[in-house]
Design an enzyme around this catalytic site. Structure first.
Site, mmCIF file in Angstrom:
data_model
loop_
_atom_site.group_PDB
_atom_site.id
_atom_site.type_symbol
_atom_site.label_atom_id
_atom_site.label_comp_id
_atom_site.label_asym_id
_atom_site.label_seq_id
_atom_site.Cartn_x
_atom_site.Cartn_y
_atom_site.Cartn_z
ATOM 1 N N ASP A 245 0.833 -1.211 0.000
ATOM 2 C CA ASP A 245 0.000 0.000 0.000
ATOM 3 C C ASP A 245 0.863 1.255 0.000
ATOM 4 O O ASP A 245 0.416 2.319 -0.408
ATOM 5 C CB ASP A 245 -0.927 -0.001 1.214
ATOM 6 C CG ASP A 245 -2.023 -1.032 1.011
ATOM 7 O OD1 ASP A 245 -1.775 -2.218 1.309
ATOM 8 O OD2 ASP A 245 -3.089 -0.675 0.482
HETATM 9 C C1 LIG Z 1 -2.600 -4.651 -5.424
HETATM 10 S S1 LIG Z 1 -3.286 -4.408 -3.904
HETATM 11 C C2 LIG Z 1 -1.979 -4.137 -2.724
HETATM 12 C C3 LIG Z 1 -2.518 -3.841 -1.377
HETATM 13 O O1 LIG Z 1 -3.451 -2.806 -1.464
HETATM 14 C C4 LIG Z 1 -3.146 -5.084 -0.729
HETATM 15 O O2 LIG Z 1 -2.141 -6.005 -0.471
HETATM 16 C C5 LIG Z 1 -3.829 -4.674 0.540
HETATM 17 O O3 LIG Z 1 -3.216 -4.552 1.572
HETATM 18 C C6 LIG Z 1 -5.264 -4.331 0.430
HETATM 19 O O4 LIG Z 1 -5.812 -3.878 1.629
HETATM 20 P P1 LIG Z 1 -7.352 -3.502 1.676
HETATM 21 O O5 LIG Z 1 -7.582 -3.120 3.106
HETATM 22 O O6 LIG Z 1 -8.107 -4.699 1.249
HETATM 23 O O7 LIG Z 1 -7.536 -2.316 0.751
#
Ligand SMILES: CSC[C@@H](O)[C@@H](O)C(=O)COP(=O)(O)O
Length: 357
Positions: A245
């Site tokens: 992220d």
């Molecule tokens: C290509 S998505 C990469 C990250 O966003 C993913 O690993 C993640 O942590 C998603 O978290 P989320 O809380 O479902 O948005």
């Protein structure tokens, strides 16, 4: 056919409601930035790249339907809406990156005296629309680089991997980042098996990644988060591959809660740990992972399952949505659309990549 989380044509945006998956596949329309913000906040759409794309496309819809009297009015509107969209979820940097680009673009367009108000608006809408295809192209490059690199490290023999959370078509415009690497290994007949973690408490692994893997007929098993160590000690695992992220200047990486402990377990077992992400996930302004803002989610995500209480009444919860994996635990490397880098060369590579536009 691959899953499509985002459906867009000018004037119409629909997303697959990820709160209903895997039981129900239902698209909902997003008609403005308020609806975009709410869909991101409630996690009807989630995953760093998908959040950025849906946020910007919700603004594209609103721009398409709205008339402006002056370029100043248009600019104020765009800046306000972009800041608002960024506030929906704080940890993933991709939407902040897209917002910064949108803001500098509108200023550049306004500075161009040859352009009329309507042309400026249209160019901005086109810029947001281009994010969809660009993301798929980038993911395919990440997939190819990652698969080639991992196979190179394993004498081109089929590999067994572990992944965490959901980083596939549902978290991006299509194909995926970490899941893109796994997809690419599978396409080359070089994926022996993938273990996907359940990813408590929101269960992106059990609900979404498992759904994508079954849909693509990829050899896979679901494991609970607390089975990762046992899985590594009783199987030969060649790589752990996760998404991100936010990757900051020293290579520290924020990703879904549980990533950090997976990296520790991987290091103990000598399994290379890879992070796969596009350059829009890099944040060179933050020096170390300690300064990343970690989103805290509501307690009921932990205490209830589909509305049924599973935790003792009155217990308090701590529910961070992400954790930070220190760069030194990213032992395999960071897989990008430009190649695979070791975290220690990331700072140099980021400046090179960002400098290249
Ligand atoms: C290509 S998505 C990469 C990250 O966003 C993913 O690993 C993640 O942590 C998603 O978290 P989320 O809380 O479902 O948005």
């Amino acid at each position: 056919m691959t899953l499509q989380a985002i459906r867009y044509q000018r004037g119409s945006l629909e997303i697959l409601d990820q709160l209903l998956l895997p039981e129900i596949s239902k698209y909902i329309s997003i008609n403005n930035t308020d609806e975009g913000w709410r869909a991101i906040k409630s996690m009807q759409v989630r995953g760093a790249p998908a959040i950025a794309i849906v946020g910007c496309l919700s603004l594209a819809i609103e721009l398409t339907n709205k008339e402006f009297q002056s370029t100043q009015e248009l600019k104020d509107f765009v800046v306000e809406k972009l800041d608002y969209l960024v506030s929906a979820r704080p940890t993933a940097v991709n939407i902040a990156d897209a917002a910064d680009k949108g803001k500098s673009m509108i200023q550049k367009l306004i500075d161009d005296e040859k352009l009329e108000l309507d042309e400026i608006k249209l160019k901005l809408v086109q810029e947001f629309e281009a994010m969809l295809q660009a993301d798929i192209d980038v993911n395919k490059r990440i997939g190819q680089h990652g698969a080639d690199y991992i196979l190179g490290e394993n004498n081109d023999q089929p590999v067994k991997v572990i992944t965490h959370c959901n980083t596939g078509s549902l978290a991006t415009a299509g194909y995926g980042t970490a899941l893109g690497v796994i997809r690419s290994l599978h396409e080359q007949n070089k994926l022996e098996h993938v273990y996907c973690t359940e990813t408590r408490p929101y269960n992106q692994g059990a609900r979404l990644t498992a759904y994508e893997l079954v849909h693509e007929k990829i050899e896979a098993s679901l494991i609970c988060d607390n089975m990762a160590a046992a899985c590594m000690s009783s199987n030969k695992i060649h790589a752990v591959i996760v998404g991100a992220d936010r990757v900051v200047a020293n290579g520290d990486t924020a990703n879904k809660i549980g990533t950090y402990q997976l990296a520790i377990v991987a290091k103990y077992h000598g399994v290379p740990f890879y992070v796969a992400c596009p350059k829009t996930t890099f944040d060179p302004h933050i020096k170390s992972g300690k300064d990343i803002h970690i989103e805290i989610r509501p307690q009921d995500e932990m205490t209830t399952l589909k509305g049924i209480r599973i935790a003792a009444p009155n217990i308090r919860c701590w529910n961070p949505a992400f954790d930070v994996t220190p760069a030194e635990l990213i032992t395999g490397g960071i897989i990008t659309e430009f190649g695979v880098f070791k975290p220690q060369e990331l700072q140099k590579q980021i400046s090179k990549i960002l400098g290249s536009g």
